[in-house]
Design an enzyme around this catalytic site. Structure first.
Site, short mmCIF file in Angstrom:
data_model
loop_
_atom_site.label_atom_id
_atom_site.label_comp_id
_atom_site.label_asym_id
_atom_site.label_seq_id
_atom_site.Cartn_x
_atom_site.Cartn_y
_atom_site.Cartn_z
N ASP A 1 -12.67 -1.01 -32.58
CA ASP A 1 -11.17 -0.54 -33.00
C ASP A 1 -10.66 -1.90 -33.77
O ASP A 1 -10.41 -2.71 -32.92
CB ASP A 1 -10.71 0.02 -31.67
CG ASP A 1 -9.29 0.01 -31.88
OD1 ASP A 1 -8.62 0.66 -30.96
OD2 ASP A 1 -8.76 0.02 -33.15
N HIS B 1 -7.36 0.65 -25.32
CA HIS B 1 -6.27 1.68 -25.72
C HIS B 1 -7.03 2.93 -25.31
O HIS B 1 -7.98 3.13 -25.84
CB HIS B 1 -6.10 1.39 -27.23
CG HIS B 1 -4.96 2.32 -27.61
ND1 HIS B 1 -4.78 3.53 -27.76
CD2 HIS B 1 -3.54 1.88 -27.90
CE1 HIS B 1 -3.68 4.12 -28.20
NE2 HIS B 1 -2.84 3.07 -28.22
N LYS C 1 0.08 0.71 -39.50
CA LYS C 1 0.31 -0.52 -38.87
C LYS C 1 -0.05 -1.52 -40.14
O LYS C 1 0.30 -2.73 -39.75
CB LYS C 1 -0.88 -0.92 -37.65
CG LYS C 1 -0.59 0.01 -36.49
CD LYS C 1 -1.24 -0.43 -35.13
CE LYS C 1 -1.63 0.53 -34.18
NZ LYS C 1 -0.76 1.26 -33.60
N CYS D 1 -0.19 2.68 -23.88
CA CYS D 1 -1.63 3.41 -23.74
C CYS D 1 -2.90 2.74 -23.31
O CYS D 1 -3.81 2.77 -23.67
CB CYS D 1 -1.88 3.86 -25.37
SG CYS D 1 -0.43 4.84 -25.82
N GLN E 1 -5.54 -3.44 -34.52
CA GLN E 1 -4.51 -4.53 -34.40
C GLN E 1 -5.24 -5.66 -35.00
O GLN E 1 -4.72 -6.70 -34.84
CB GLN E 1 -4.46 -4.73 -32.83
CG GLN E 1 -3.58 -3.63 -32.18
CD GLN E 1 -2.28 -3.41 -32.60
OE1 GLN E 1 -1.72 -4.31 -33.17
NE2 GLN E 1 -1.61 -2.35 -31.89
#
Lengths: 412, 128
Positions: free
Chosen positions: A202, A120, A228, A366, A205
């Protein structure tokens, strides 16, 4: 595993009272919020609102206690020390914080930043900047032909660049392909072949569908966004190993993170305050604490199992639609699915689905490099799942996609 | 089937886009892209004495973009350059007769800006 009435769970999210027909399939962009989180925010502003760490009066003590309790809750949730949890405004801010505070000072000329083609922009651009500013080299791990992270290519990159690698920065879960990194395998390989590398993950998600315990994998930094995970926008978490954080000077400076300030020189506070300049998003932290409570009450195991089974259903349903190309690896992974309908622009698919009250995302999500170099597309459609979705939502999506195909083919 | 996604005029122009293709001869061309979604257009224009004589284009993009390019190329042909210079988002919405959300405005604006830049009636700007 307890039996959960998932239809009752959906009723806990007020947005679906506002829009009863809404089929929301864009939780990877942002999640809807349960009433308990909204209540926590309103309660904070009604009964505790004050700035934190700054006042002597009772109200300020209440606000500070709530903010720090939120930190403790997040730390417990991650299984880490409280002082290793830094509140930021989100994943992007966290990634930039690591890159500017730690990366800028520690990645030297000719050293390697090892990443992937599927990152991303928020997890990639901060490091592109470091590479440009510090004359370091970016190396990109490939994505395999079945849309998975290419572990073999990763290993060969580790072997090729070895001690030159200063940073390994990767998304634990691809926001497009939905692959779920084997963090244990990655970490082991890095520690073996790239002794100087810091592992930066990261987890934006990942936390949405899975419990995340960074210490299990010997990571150095990890981050995610609250919005999120059922919390407000504008709050996120950066976790880092305490000895690393302690050695790092902040790139963003201001009030609330100093010991002494003089004309020429300033000494900075301990961690985590050192990285929280200015008034933080106090209500945001409170909302994140409430979101963490919500997840723990529901049970992260239950959430994971539910989303896993829904994802399997989603993939099966997509596979029955002719002319629909799915971009995801064989093994069912995260509740994120990107696809294209042959001959129909992603924007048109999303626009058509919108007429059926179905919310999906269209574009490059993205990840321009991934789309251009691996998918060979300017964009894709993405559906993603959360606890308020159901088999009925998936069936509705499948029907609408068939209708979309017919609509456009009848036009030609 | 009946669905409100594309109005009849847009459907027709998406199905049979008019003035599509690079002409054998033209005065100027202009390439423009919407990087956020991947829509791309090249406008080919000719004009004499402040009047447009020909507009055609090559386009890759969503249905709204293609339909808009088709409708605009017909509407703006034989108009004066000064008139075309004044065209904007509102003009396009009125012409297409459709309510556009913020996110889709760029789709229909892309062909207009490409034509205007090709005609040199607005400044060159890759980020239209």
């Amino acid at each position: 595993m307890q039996q959960i009435d998932w239809h009752r769970i959906k009723t806990q999210f007020p947005i679906f009272q506002s829009y009863p027909e809404l089929v929301y399939l864009d939780s990877a962009a942002t999640s809807q919020k349960p009433a308990v989180v909204l209540t926590a925010v309103t309660d904070f502003y009604s009964r505790q609102n004050s700035n934190v760490h700054r006042g002597i009066y009772d109200l300020s003590e209440l606000a500070t206690a709530s903010y720090e309790l939120a930190r403790v809750k997040v730390a417990n949730y991650l299984g880490v020390a409280t002082r290793e949890v830094i509140f930021t405004s989100g994943t992007t801010a966290s990634a930039n914080l690591v890159a500017q505070s730690w990366g800028a000072k520690n990645v030297n000329v000719g050293e390697v930043i090892l990443t992937s083609l599927a990152e991303h922009h928020s997890n990639f651009l901060p490091w592109q900047l470091v590479a440009q500013n510090n004359n370091a080299k970016l190396v990109f791990t490939n994505i395999s032909s079945d849309y998975d992270f290419d572990y073999e290519d990763f290993e060969s990159n580790l072997l090729e660049f070895g001690a030159k690698i200063k940073v390994v920065v990767l998304s634990a879960v691809s926001n497009v392909l939905g692959y779920n990194l084997d963090l244990a395998k990655i970490s082991k390989a890095v520690r073996t072949h790239a002794p100087k590398a810091k592992i930066i993950i990261d987890a934006a998600q990942l936390v949405t569908h899975s419990k995340f315990t960074p210490s299990l994998y010997d990571l150095d930094f990890a981050y995610f966004s609250g919005h999120k995970l059922f919390a407000e926008t504008g709050i996120g978490v950066l976790w880092g190993k305490s000895d690393l954080l302690e050695q790092t000077l902040p790139a963003t400076v201001g009030g609330g993170m100093v010991l002494s300030v003089n004309r020429e020189v300033t000494t900075f506070d301990e961690i985590p305050q050192r990285f929280e300049a200015g008034t933080p998003n106090i209500a945001g932290a409170v909302s994140l604490a409430a979101a963490v409570d919500y997840c723990q009450e529901l049970g992260m195991d239950n959430i994971e199992a539910r989303l896993h089974s829904l994802t399997e259903e989603l993939v099966s349903a997509m596979q029955t639609i002719p002319g629909l190309k799915i971009y995801h690896p064989e093994a069912v992974s995260a509740p994120v699915l990107a696809f294209n309908l042959e001959g129909i622009h992603p924007h048109d698919v999303a626009g058509f689905l919108n007429t059926q009250h179905i919310a999906v995302r269209a574009g490059h999500h993205c990840t321009q490099i991934l789309h251009r170099e691996i998918l060979g597309q300017t964009g894709s459609v993405r559906a993603s799942l959360q606890v308020y979705n159901s088999a009925a939502d998936i069936a509705q999506l499948a029907r609408a996609l068939e209708d979309c195909r017919n609509y456009f083919s009848n036009m030609k | 089937m009946s669905n409100s996604y594309l109005r009849e005029n847009l459907q027709e122009n998406y199905r049979n886009p008019q003035n599509l293709g690079r002409p054998a001869s033209y005065d100027r061309e202009q390439f423009l892209a919407n990087r956020t979604c991947g829509d791309e257009i090249t406008a080919y224009v000719s004009s004499i004495n402040n009047k447009v004589t020909q507009i055609s284009y090559e386009v890759t993009g969503c249905a709204l973009c293609i339909a808009s390019a088709s409708i605009l190329s017909q509407e703006l042909e034989s108009k004066s350059l000064s008139e075309i210079a004044g065209w904007n988002e509102k003009s396009v919405q009125e012409l297409l007769g459709t309510e556009l959300t913020i996110n889709r405005v760029k789709c229909v604006l892309l062909p207009l800006r490409a034509i205007q830049q090709a005609l040199n009636v607005i400044p060159q700007n890759p980020h239209f």
